[in-house]
Design an enzyme around this catalytic site. Structure first.
Site, PDB file in Angstrom:
ATOM      1  N   GLU A 172       0.818  -1.224   0.000  1.00  0.00           N
ATOM      2  CA  GLU A 172       0.000   0.000   0.000  1.00  0.00           C
ATOM      3  C   GLU A 172       0.850   1.271   0.000  1.00  0.00           C
ATOM      4  OE1 GLU A 172      -0.556  -2.555   2.019  1.00  0.00           O
ATOM      5  OE2 GLU A 172      -2.646  -3.169   1.808  1.00  0.00           O
ATOM      6  N   LYS A 191     -17.499  -0.401   5.740  1.00  0.00           N
ATOM      7  CA  LYS A 191     -17.979  -1.354   4.734  1.00  0.00           C
ATOM      8  C   LYS A 191     -19.488  -1.272   4.536  1.00  0.00           C
ATOM      9  CE  LYS A 191     -17.243  -6.114   3.259  1.00  0.00           C
ATOM     10  NZ  LYS A 191     -16.627  -7.420   3.625  1.00  0.00           N
TER      11      LYS A 191
END
Lengths: 167, 557
Positions: free
Chosen positions: B48, B160
């Site tokens: 990342e 989410k």
């Protein structure tokens, strides 16, 4: 180093206080007191921040605060004519009898209110500027202060001037 | 019905995003599912941190907002170094992270981290979006904040369940709604008048220009002002390319590893016109001895930078391009500053006379050959350390946005992923990552990324088997006690080959040019492993905390 009083108008959103406090700590600014609550403008809050520093330092504080997206306006009201208040609650040892009478007398001189009475103590509520609260605390110490809380300073500019978002 | 994830992708498209860099994970799967058939290109990196650096390189090369994407917890945390790098160099970046569902926030759930809390000190602003209906406006505001004023990174953290929430109709998106954010672009007219007067009066003026000039696209205005008023120009590390290296008024880089001409000029000037710079300690050295006899005009879009390190006589807040334009517009021109220019050019000439004459595989030679071969067509990205300073000193930068380097944070491992981002921003350019053997090993896994997509980034490793800059400090300031800075030899060509990337090892000076040619002619990624002098140093050098004209390692005239 002298205390500067800042009015900081902020968006009333989660995390704003943390952004402001974080900015102070990571840049090493010395915060003396900070109070915050909603204000007359919908969706905004006003912070009264007292910060210790020389003029250059406080200038940098103001500029850094202004960079935060959630801050709407920063006004330095140090040099303005203001009314300032703090609130303190003081739980002081006051056995029934002479000492309790003295405590109540002192309270009345300082226009403090007795807001709770226990078997061996009373709680006083006092408002005023920092000096007044310091003085009362000093006087009551001889009786024994069990607990003491005070808010930071809040302040308003006298007269019709203000530190609103638009003026 | 539209999901939050769909609204996010639509928001990105609305902002004109074509390429994002990312790495999938559990909490961000709804977004990846949308990406599967979205008209937005996603580049899969191997770590990342590389996604953030790639987005940063993309932004610096293109001038547009770069975008990276990661999952919650470790994914988000791995972005932090990249976000901090962008923050220190004022790079417009939007980082999007997945988060555990709102019902689990604050529960120490699996792969949860308080990423808005963690990134607060290294972002211009950040958001935790708790309702899907807020997503479109948040994306709009985030891009606006990242790309305007003093640019910087903005993070959007999305739980989410917000990604999967179904909305019957897409919420409207207005223009930005930010009461407290109104950057100043136009300089104050009175201050501009004062600046004009000072520039007219000055006998020994100097322009000191930095990254703000690149960001605002003010290079042309710098050149015009310099030529009209005959003012020598020095640039910071971040300002390289603002004025072409071969322009007669360009004195090169200023600061710790700056040129003699630049460092002497700033010490002797009587007017310092500082544009888009922040008087960083790596530039100024000892503050009191920096431009000690000069009045200072400081032009910057961030009011907090003016007077932060050095008081300015004329502070001007606003966009560098507009302010320089306004100033130049009011000036009539200057016949000459013969005495001053003569002095400046004498310093410049004495340094030039002593450049490379050796026959070893010196970094200066490699970089000059590279400069010669690429002309004005390349983008040079660097890692951090000696390699970075050698590139800054010896490569000839002719245009803005052709030099991409981690200045403020000094992030080792930045260059290779940033080069990947730069390629996607400007695919027509040859992109070269100048690396050290230490730095390249910090994100070497991205060989996988360049191999997978055949990204034609050229990796030039100046390999001295040391953490070179640290070793140099140990040599000069720690009595040559090379504590943990020696690295064993590594077969970088072999590593490249393992990923399917071509490469050549170079040990002799005469092989430099053919190797560079082979790399530049190849249509894929390429590793060049140059075994340079082990103890070559970066000179001149101003020791930390010394006055800027107290350079060591100066070649004697």
């Amino acid at each position: 180093m002298k205390p500067h009083t800042l009015h900081v108008l902020v968006e009333n959103r989660a995390g704003v206080l943390s952004r402001v406090a974080g900015l102070f700590s990571r840049r090493g600014f010395n915060i003396e007191s900070l109070t915050v609550g909603t204000c007359e403008e919908p969706g905004m809050s006003r912070m009264t921040i007292v910060v210790l520093g020389d003029d250059a330092e406080v200038e940098q504080v103001k500029k850094q605060l202004n960079k935060l997206i959630d801050i709407i306006k920063v006004s330095d009201i140090t040099e303005r004519s203001t009314v300032e208040r703090e609130l303190a609650l003081i739980k002081v040892t006051a056995e029934p009898g002479e000492s309790r009478a003295e405590v109540m007398q002192i309270a009345s001189i300082f226009r403090a209110h007795i807001i709770d009475v226990g078997a061996k103590s009373v709680i006083l509520q006092v408002t005023g500027d920092s000096d007044k609260i310091d003085a009362l605390e000093g006087l009551l110490r001889q009786y024994g202060i069990r607990e003491f809380v005070r808010t930071g300073k809040i302040a308003l500019i006298r007269g019709s001037k203000s530190s609103k978002s638009q003026n | 019905m539209k999901t939050g994830a769909k609204l996010l992708i639509e928001g990105l498209q609305r902002e004109g995003v074509e390429t994002i860099f990312g790495y999938p994970g559990g909490s961000v799967l709804p977004v990846y599912d949308e990406l599967y058939d979205a008209p937005v290109r996603h580049v899969l990196v191997r770590h990342e941190q590389a996604a953030a650096h790639a987005a940063d390189g993309y932004a610096r090369a293109s001038g547009r907002v770069g975008v990276c994407l990661a999952t919650s917890g470790p994914g988000a945390c791995n972005l932090v170094t990249g976000i901090a790098t962008a923050y220190m160099d004022s790079v417009p970046l939007v980082a999007i992270t997945g988060q555990v569902p709102t019902s689990m926030l604050g529960n120490d759930a699996f792969q949860e981290s308080d990423i808005t809390g963690i990134t607060m000190p290294v972002t211009k602003h950040n958001y935790l979006v708790k309702r899907a209906e807020d997503l479109p406006q948040t994306v709009r505001d985030a891009f606006f904040i990242a790309g305007t004023g003093r640019q910087g990174p903005v993070l959007i953290d999305i739980p989410k369940d917000v990604m999967t929430a179904q909305l019957t109709e897409a919420p409207p998106v207005g223009s930005h709604r930010l009461r407290g954010y109104q950057p100043t672009y136009e300089g104050h007219a009175l201050q501009i008048e004062k600046a004009v007067a000072l520039i007219g009066e000055a006998e020994r003026p100097l322009l000191y220009v930095g990254g703000g000039v690149i960001a605002s696209g003010a290079s042309e205005e710098v050149r015009r002002l310099a030529e009209l008023m005959v003012i020598p120009v020095t640039t910071t590390l971040m300002g390289l390319g603002a004025l072409s290296c071969d322009h007669p008024l360009n004195l090169g880089m200023i600061g710790m590893h700056g040129t003699e001409a630049a460092n002497y000029a700033v010490t002797e000037c009587d007017l310092l016109i500082a544009v888009g710079v922040r008087f960083d300690d790596r530039v100024t050295g000892k503050l009191d001895a920096f431009a000690p006899n000069a009045r200072i005009i400081h032009i910057d879009i961030d009011p907090a930078e003016i007077g932060k390190n050095k008081p300015a006589d004329i502070p001007i807040v606003g966009d560098a391009r507009r302010i320089l334009e306004a100033i130049t517009h009011r000036l009539a021109g200057q016949d000459g500053r013969d005495g001053w220019l003569e002095r400046v050019h004498r310093w410049k000439a004495s340094a030039a006379a002593h450049s490379d004459g050796e026959d070893t595989l010196s970094p200066a030679y490699i970089l000059q050959e590279m400069s010669d071969l690429l002309g004005s067509s390349g983008i040079i990205v660097s890692e951090v350390g000696q390699n970075q300073m050698w590139a800054a000193q010896h490569y000839c930068f002719r245009r803005p946005r052709t030099w991409i380097s981690s200045g403020g944070l000094g992030t080792m491992g930045y260059g290779f992923p940033a080069a990947i981002g730069a390629h996607f921003a400007r695919p027509e350019e040859t992109v070269v990552d100048v690396a050290g053997d230490g730095s390249i090993q910090m994100n070497i896994q991205e060989l996988g990324t360049v191999a997978q997509y055949r990204i034609p980034v050229k990796i030039v490793i100046l390999n001295n088997m040391y953490l070179g800059m640290v070793r140099q400090w140990q040599e000069l300031f720690y009595d040559r006690r090379y504590s943990y800075t020696e690295l064993p030899p590594v077969d970088f060509v072999g590593i490249g080959r393992a990923y399917g990337v071509d490469g050549i090892r170079v040990e002799d000076r005469q092989d430099v040019r053919p190797a560079l040619q082979a790399a530049f002619e190849s249509d894929g990624p390429f590793v060049l492993d140059f075994r340079i002098d082990r103890e070559a140093n970066v000179f001149p050098m101003v020791p930390a905390g010394a006055a800027i004209n107290e350079m060591i390692g100066r070649r004697q005239a």
